[in-house]
Design a protein around this motif. Structure first.
Motif, mmCIF file in Angstrom:
data_model
loop_
_atom_site.group_PDB
_atom_site.id
_atom_site.type_symbol
_atom_site.label_atom_id
_atom_site.label_comp_id
_atom_site.label_asym_id
_atom_site.label_seq_id
_atom_site.Cartn_x
_atom_site.Cartn_y
_atom_site.Cartn_z
ATOM 1 N N GLY A 108 -64.259 88.713 -30.535
ATOM 2 C CA GLY A 108 -63.338 89.869 -30.311
ATOM 3 C C GLY A 108 -64.428 91.098 -30.172
ATOM 4 O O GLY A 108 -63.809 92.104 -29.526
ATOM 5 N N ARG A 109 -65.598 91.231 -30.973
ATOM 6 C CA ARG A 109 -66.237 92.361 -30.847
ATOM 7 C C ARG A 109 -66.881 92.597 -29.304
ATOM 8 O O ARG A 109 -67.006 93.547 -28.846
ATOM 9 N N LEU A 110 -67.331 91.383 -28.972
ATOM 10 C CA LEU A 110 -67.961 91.324 -27.824
ATOM 11 C C LEU A 110 -66.843 91.867 -26.500
ATOM 12 O O LEU A 110 -67.042 92.668 -25.674
ATOM 13 N N TYR A 146 -56.402 92.312 -21.769
ATOM 14 C CA TYR A 146 -55.107 91.861 -22.222
ATOM 15 C C TYR A 146 -55.306 90.904 -23.412
ATOM 16 O O TYR A 146 -56.096 90.128 -23.358
ATOM 17 N N GLY A 147 -54.260 91.450 -24.418
ATOM 18 C CA GLY A 147 -54.310 90.917 -25.682
ATOM 19 C C GLY A 147 -53.146 90.700 -26.341
ATOM 20 O O GLY A 147 -52.094 90.861 -25.737
ATOM 21 N N ILE A 148 -53.134 90.405 -27.961
ATOM 22 C CA ILE A 148 -52.056 90.376 -28.607
ATOM 23 C C ILE A 148 -52.083 91.459 -29.559
ATOM 24 O O ILE A 148 -52.943 91.537 -30.384
ATOM 25 N N ARG A 149 -50.984 92.286 -29.619
ATOM 26 C CA ARG A 149 -50.720 93.395 -30.668
ATOM 27 C C ARG A 149 -50.245 92.498 -31.967
ATOM 28 O O ARG A 149 -49.186 92.819 -32.426
ATOM 29 N N TYR A 150 -51.250 92.077 -32.717
ATOM 30 C CA TYR A 150 -50.830 91.346 -33.847
ATOM 31 C C TYR A 150 -50.545 92.536 -35.042
ATOM 32 O O TYR A 150 -51.127 93.686 -35.184
ATOM 33 N N ASP A 151 -49.367 92.231 -35.600
ATOM 34 C CA ASP A 151 -49.075 93.121 -36.891
ATOM 35 C C ASP A 151 -50.103 93.122 -37.898
ATOM 36 O O ASP A 151 -50.217 94.116 -38.506
ATOM 37 N N ILE A 185 -60.739 107.806 -42.804
ATOM 38 C CA ILE A 185 -59.222 107.419 -42.966
ATOM 39 C C ILE A 185 -58.764 106.459 -42.304
ATOM 40 O O ILE A 185 -57.991 105.468 -42.316
ATOM 41 N N GLU A 186 -59.283 106.445 -40.686
ATOM 42 C CA GLU A 186 -58.688 105.820 -39.896
ATOM 43 C C GLU A 186 -58.923 103.994 -40.193
ATOM 44 O O GLU A 186 -59.979 103.522 -40.673
ATOM 45 N N GLU A 187 -57.836 103.347 -39.942
ATOM 46 C CA GLU A 187 -57.901 101.972 -39.985
ATOM 47 C C GLU A 187 -58.730 101.211 -39.061
ATOM 48 O O GLU A 187 -58.365 101.571 -38.070
ATOM 49 N N ASP A 188 -59.302 100.278 -39.459
ATOM 50 C CA ASP A 188 -60.019 99.244 -38.362
ATOM 51 C C ASP A 188 -58.843 98.643 -37.497
ATOM 52 O O ASP A 188 -57.995 98.007 -38.201
ATOM 53 N N ALA A 189 -59.069 98.450 -36.077
ATOM 54 C CA ALA A 189 -58.134 97.584 -35.462
ATOM 55 C C ALA A 189 -59.025 96.219 -35.461
ATOM 56 O O ALA A 189 -59.715 95.985 -34.500
ATOM 57 N N GLY A 190 -58.578 95.527 -36.542
ATOM 58 C CA GLY A 190 -59.397 94.225 -36.591
ATOM 59 C C GLY A 190 -58.679 93.101 -36.075
ATOM 60 O O GLY A 190 -58.214 92.234 -36.704
ATOM 61 N N LEU A 191 -58.464 93.285 -34.612
ATOM 62 C CA LEU A 191 -57.759 92.151 -33.954
ATOM 63 C C LEU A 191 -58.779 90.959 -33.563
ATOM 64 O O LEU A 191 -58.674 90.475 -32.363
ATOM 65 N N GLY A 192 -59.301 90.550 -34.397
ATOM 66 C CA GLY A 192 -60.410 89.673 -33.956
ATOM 67 C C GLY A 192 -61.131 89.136 -35.502
ATOM 68 O O GLY A 192 -61.338 89.727 -36.466
ATOM 69 N N ASN A 193 -61.849 87.681 -35.248
ATOM 70 C CA ASN A 193 -62.303 87.335 -36.329
ATOM 71 C C ASN A 193 -63.881 87.521 -36.204
ATOM 72 O O ASN A 193 -64.583 87.575 -37.503
ATOM 73 N N GLY A 194 -64.378 87.839 -35.238
ATOM 74 C CA GLY A 194 -66.005 88.331 -35.232
ATOM 75 C C GLY A 194 -66.520 88.788 -33.902
ATOM 76 O O GLY A 194 -66.212 89.288 -33.123
ATOM 77 N N GLY A 195 -67.652 87.722 -33.533
ATOM 78 C CA GLY A 195 -68.396 88.039 -32.338
ATOM 79 C C GLY A 195 -67.706 88.007 -31.118
ATOM 80 O O GLY A 195 -67.614 88.812 -30.275
ATOM 81 N N TYR A 224 -59.214 91.039 -18.104
ATOM 82 C CA TYR A 224 -60.106 90.308 -18.945
ATOM 83 C C TYR A 224 -59.026 89.881 -20.160
ATOM 84 O O TYR A 224 -58.625 90.631 -20.757
ATOM 85 N N LEU A 225 -58.759 88.631 -20.160
ATOM 86 C CA LEU A 225 -57.873 87.913 -20.931
ATOM 87 C C LEU A 225 -58.573 87.440 -22.256
ATOM 88 O O LEU A 225 -59.509 86.546 -22.231
ATOM 89 N N SER A 226 -58.291 87.992 -23.270
ATOM 90 C CA SER A 226 -58.639 87.569 -24.805
ATOM 91 C C SER A 226 -57.735 87.505 -25.815
ATOM 92 O O SER A 226 -57.093 88.359 -25.830
ATOM 93 N N MET A 227 -57.788 86.322 -26.623
ATOM 94 C CA MET A 227 -56.971 86.490 -27.737
ATOM 95 C C MET A 227 -57.347 87.606 -28.989
ATOM 96 O O MET A 227 -56.675 87.704 -29.890
ATOM 97 N N GLU A 228 -58.506 87.940 -28.702
ATOM 98 C CA GLU A 228 -59.179 88.854 -29.783
ATOM 99 C C GLU A 228 -59.779 89.950 -29.167
ATOM 100 O O GLU A 228 -60.485 90.056 -28.104
ATOM 101 N N PHE A 229 -59.467 91.313 -29.886
ATOM 102 C CA PHE A 229 -60.186 92.436 -29.237
ATOM 103 C C PHE A 229 -60.259 93.219 -30.650
ATOM 104 O O PHE A 229 -59.565 93.575 -31.303
ATOM 105 N N TYR A 230 -61.909 93.189 -31.081
ATOM 106 C CA TYR A 230 -62.120 93.553 -32.449
ATOM 107 C C TYR A 230 -62.770 94.989 -32.299
ATOM 108 O O TYR A 230 -64.034 95.165 -32.076
ATOM 109 N N MET A 231 -61.675 96.109 -32.031
ATOM 110 C CA MET A 231 -62.117 97.172 -31.492
ATOM 111 C C MET A 231 -62.553 98.403 -32.670
ATOM 112 O O MET A 231 -63.382 99.413 -32.267
ATOM 113 N N GLY A 232 -62.243 97.986 -33.886
ATOM 114 C CA GLY A 232 -62.765 98.838 -34.923
ATOM 115 C C GLY A 232 -61.925 100.107 -34.982
ATOM 116 O O GLY A 232 -60.791 100.187 -34.475
#
Length: 863
Positions: A152-154, A172-177, A140-150, A99-107
């Motif tokens: 990446g959350r999907l 597969y995605g990108i580990r954005y700093d 305390i955990e930071e959200d892994a917010g590697l997405g803009n919205g729907g 599953y190739l995606s530019m966004e993964f909004y994992m939280g």
């Protein structure tokens, strides 16, 4: 049934303690209440990590240290399952899904992992014995917010479901700093702050320096006897970071592999002597900028070179890794050498999450032709039978169209391949419709104009064996609208896969009080078979069950009210109607319609015309793309309106308005369980699906919405009588524009609407700058692309129906129950099962893998 008097059942002053007690009731788990020795083992593991991993003791440790120790402890329970899963995949050699995606909004990961592994009770017990508050550690955990919205959350929900269904699947995605920016509200304006989610490290990921893969850019094409060669390229490396994704209760742990850009390691010492050392360092930084930041602008397509680099970086590294894994796999039942690609299509499925990874099509062609020596036709057969494409938008400005000059500069070989794909494709079109020049122009992958552009959606359709929309109405729109020509040519490619959400995170984890009520009545089967919620309909007239559901709702509302008081200093009444709209701020999502209605309510209250109005707390949240002027102005307007309403003592008992700053996954987990009314009010035909609408429904909110996206199917499931529908249909919108839409007429004919717009335009909500919101006024009155003024009267009338029903708590409670009971269709497990069967050619399994003993390390083929 007697009227449910919520306020008399639970006194507001006692709610805080009741909420905390309720959240500690971890009654639903895979293995039941964990035995005390398990909790003791977790306690010992926690102390070991605090000492040996973090090098701290209880005297010097901070709350963040305790979170890290708990995270490492929980991760220990993942590791053996993780290794065992991939041993199993190596041994059985299943078809793998990528599953190739530019966004993964994992939280956040901690709580979700504890729930899926069935160790939440034991962790609760262990932290309690250690004198720690597990809720504090979780926060305390930071959200892994590697997405803009729907989008990446999907992707995050799909990863959860693929693991739960036992599919051999890899994300597969990108580990954005830096992920999606942190939103601050200053003087009513959105201000963007960097999201430094990696500042304190990420205990969940495992770096894989052994999987550093080369990715090439720029260069030129050289024609040789062996064919085209891409030469004189610039090199960047992709380094893998793996995050485990556990399935629920089946000991399966899949991988989300994120790529980080690294500069080449060679460093010439001559730089120290000739003054170019600093420039060399800067060049290295430029190379690593590829994975530095998530693009926050999803309002419209922007042809930026860095974005194209990111997209190619993702697909190049991922395809190299996919091919490496294919060639390293144990042959299994297929008698073919893995040095060839003879059974590639039987072992690999690639899903493109929107057009962002569509470069996988020419990149796989390049690899197979240039590096593996295949013929064009053999390579094309593999590509088209391997790749599938999901479309997520019908808005023309959001579709990717890359300028040819930029493509030629950055990826010259891929442009050459795309041109040849287009040449062969247009020959095929010509055979179907001889002489139809207009159709050839419409369908071409290369758009002519002032500047030639590559249409990435067209490339994705031509290069895939399946094209799917994400709700039934959306799929019909792409078939009969923007991709009609392609549907007429390839009807067999097009299909629908209505989106879904994972019930583990979006009910079991985020709403334990409601989950407990449900499981007490129908058992736990719903956690992996959401359609079992239909059994709740048997209790629609059961006074005790309805009271329990509303008690759970009030507990969640009190928790949200406490959060609002703490973060924003606003007192809200938990017994008021919580009317919530949270999503990206965008004109098509029509937050302005909501805001106009709030102003209308404000005016009615001031004039004494609100005697029948129930107290209402309106909450709006979401981020605007930093360059999106109208969206940022909308946020400012909402905050100014809130300031007026909340500081007017004549109306504050009836109406409160809150802008929920920095909306994100972890905040959604507090907001969604507390909602009474869910606003899903986009213009019909503009929202592909939506998934927030499903989350609210699952948690017992009632929807006010248009017939757009998945709202259509939600209303079908729950019944029109349990859904507040308003506004035009998609066909009526189309007809309105054909006939001519003049929004000013609606402004002039509706007195309340005119008053609200005049207040906006005249500076009532911005006395310090009377012309501040003139752009909003002009946009709505003279253009109104998304028909806010046309649908406003229907919306106001529908809101009156909402108000009237909320006066009868027992009827409202019944409607809430029926919405929960009807939400079974909207599980991502169902969606992924359909992808598996209809697109990927794989079969979900309910087999539970036995984890190897933690004391016995094991080995496996590298993943």
């Amino acid at each position: 049934m007697a009227t449910i008097e919520i306020a008399n059942q639970l006194k507001a002053n006692d709610l805080a303690n009741q909420v905390k007690t309720d959240l500690k009731r971890r009654q639903i788990s895979i293995t039941g209440i964990a035995p005390s020795e398990t909790a003791e083992h977790i306690k010992n593991s926690f102390n070991r990590h605090l000492h040996y991993t973090l090098v701290k003791d209880r005297n010097g440790a901070t709350s963040r240290d305790y979170y890290q120790a708990l995270a490492h402890t929980v991760k220990d329970h993942l590791v053996s399952r993780w290794i065992r899963t991939h041993q199993h995949y190596y041994d059985t050699d299943p078809k793998r899904v990528y599953y190739l995606s530019m966004e993964f909004y994992m939280g956040r990961t901690l709580t979700n992992t504890m729930v899926n592994l069935g160790i939440q009770d034991a962790c609760d017990d262990a932290t309690y014995k250690l004198g720690l508050d597990i809720e504090e550690l979780e926060s305390i955990e930071e959200d892994a917010g590697l997405g803009n919205g729907g989008l990446g959350r999907l992707a995050a929900c799909f990863m959860d479901s693929m693991a739960t269904l036992g599919l051999a699947a890899y994300g597969y995605g990108i580990r954005y700093d830096y992920g999606i920016f942190e939103q601050k509200i200053e003087h009513g304006w959105q201000v963007e702050k960097p999201d430094e989610w990696l500042r304190y490290g990420n205990p969940w990921e495992a770096a894989r320096p052994e999987y550093v893969l080369p990715v090439r850019f720029y260069g030129r094409i050289e024609q040789t006897e062996q064919g085209s060669k891409w030469v004189n390229t610039k090199l960047v490396y992709a380094m893998a970071y793996d995050t485990p994704v556990p399935g629920y209760g089946n000991n399966t742990v899949n991988i989300l592999r994120l790529w980080s850009a690294k500069a080449p390691n060679n460093f010439d010492l001559k730089f120290f002597n000739n003054g170019e050392y600093l420039q060399a360092v800067c060049d290295r930084n430029l190379a690593e900028n590829i994975s530095r930041v998530l693009y926050p602008n999803d309002r419209c397509f922007e042809g930026r070179e860095l974005r194209l680099k990111q997209e190619y970086f993702l697909v190049s590294a991922s395809l190299q890794d996919i091919i490496r894994r294919y060639q390293a796999s144990k042959p299994g039942d297929f008698e073919c050498a893995r040095s060839s690609f003879a059974c590639f299509i039987d072992k690999v499925a690639i899903q493109l999450n929107d057009t962002h990874p569509s470069l996988a099509i020419p990149e796989l062609m390049r690899i197979l032709i240039d590096e593996e020596g295949m013929t064009w036709q053999a390579a094309w057969n593999i590509v088209t039978k391997t790749c599938a494409y999901t479309n997520h938008t019908v808005l023309p400005e959001a579709l990717e169209r890359w300028p040819v000059p930029l493509f030629e500069k950055l990826l010259p070989r891929h442009l050459q391949i795309i041109y040849f794909i287009n040449h062969l494709f247009l020959e095929e079109v010509q055979l179907h419709w001889p002489g139809d020049i207009e159709r050839l122009q419409r369908m071409s992958l290369v758009e002519e104009g002032e500047e030639k552009k590559i249409n990435m959606a067209h490339l994705s359709i031509v290069g895939s064996h399946a094209v799917n929309g994400v709700s039934r109405i959306h799929t019909e729109i792409i078939k009969n609208g923007i991709f009609k020509d392609f549907y007429e040519m390839y009807p067999e490619k097009f299909q629908n896969k209505t989106n879904g959400i994972t019930p583990r995170r979006w009910l079991l984890m985020c709403n334990p009080s409601l989950s407990t009520v449900i499981s007490e009545k129908i058992g736990d089967d719903w956690i992996t078979n959401l359609s079992a919620l239909h059994k709740l309909t048997e209790y629609q007239n059961d006074e005790n069950v309805l009271r329990s559901i509303m008690d759970a709702k009030l507990l969640n509302k009190s928790k949200l009210a406490a959060y609002i008081k703490k973060e924003f200093g606003i007192d809200v009444n938990p017994n008021s109607m919580f009317d919530i709209q949270v999503k990206r701020i965008h004109e098509y999502k029509r937050q302005l319609m909501n805001c106009l209605y709030v102003i209308t309510l404000y005016n009615r209250i001031r004039k004494g015309q609100s005697l029948d109005m129930v107290p209402r707390t309106v909450m709006i949240g979401g981020k605007a793309a930093p360059a999106y002027h109208m969206a940022k102005l909308t946020i400012k307007l909402i905050n100014n309106v809130a300031n007026v309403c909340n500081n007017d003592p004549t109306i504050s008992e009836k109406l409160k308005v809150v802008f929920l700053e920095n909306y994100r996954v972890s905040l959604a987990e507090i907001i969604i369980p507390a909602a009474d009314l869910s606003q899903q009010i986009s213009l019909a035909g503009t929202e592909a699906s939506g998934t927030g609408n499903m989350k609210f429904m699952l948690n017992g909110a009632v929807t006010i919405g248009t017939l757009d996206g998945a709202n259509v199917e939600m209303m079908e499931e729950v019944g029109e009588e349990n859904f507040f529908m308003f506004g035009m249909t998609e066909e009526e919108v189309e007809q309105l524009w054909k006939d001519g839409y003049y929004p000013k007429l609606y402004y002039e004919q509706n007195a309340e609407l005119k008053e609200a717009l005049d207040q906006i335009n005249g500076g009532f909500f911005s006395p310090e700058d009377p012309g501040l919101f003139r752009d909003i006024f002009n946009s709505l009155v003279f253009h109104d692309r998304f028909c806010v003024l046309k649908d406003f009267e229907s919306y106001v009338n529908c809101q009156q129906r909402v108000n009237d029903l909320y006066k009868f708590p027992e009827q409202w409670a019944k409607m809430c129950l029926l919405n929960i009971a009807a939400s079974g269709k909207f599980s991502s497990d169902r969606t992924i099962s359909e992808y598996a069967k209809d697109i990927w050619g794989v079969t979900p399994t309910d087999v539970k893998l036995p984890p190897p003993p933690s004391s016995e390390p094991t080995t496996t083929a590298s993943e």
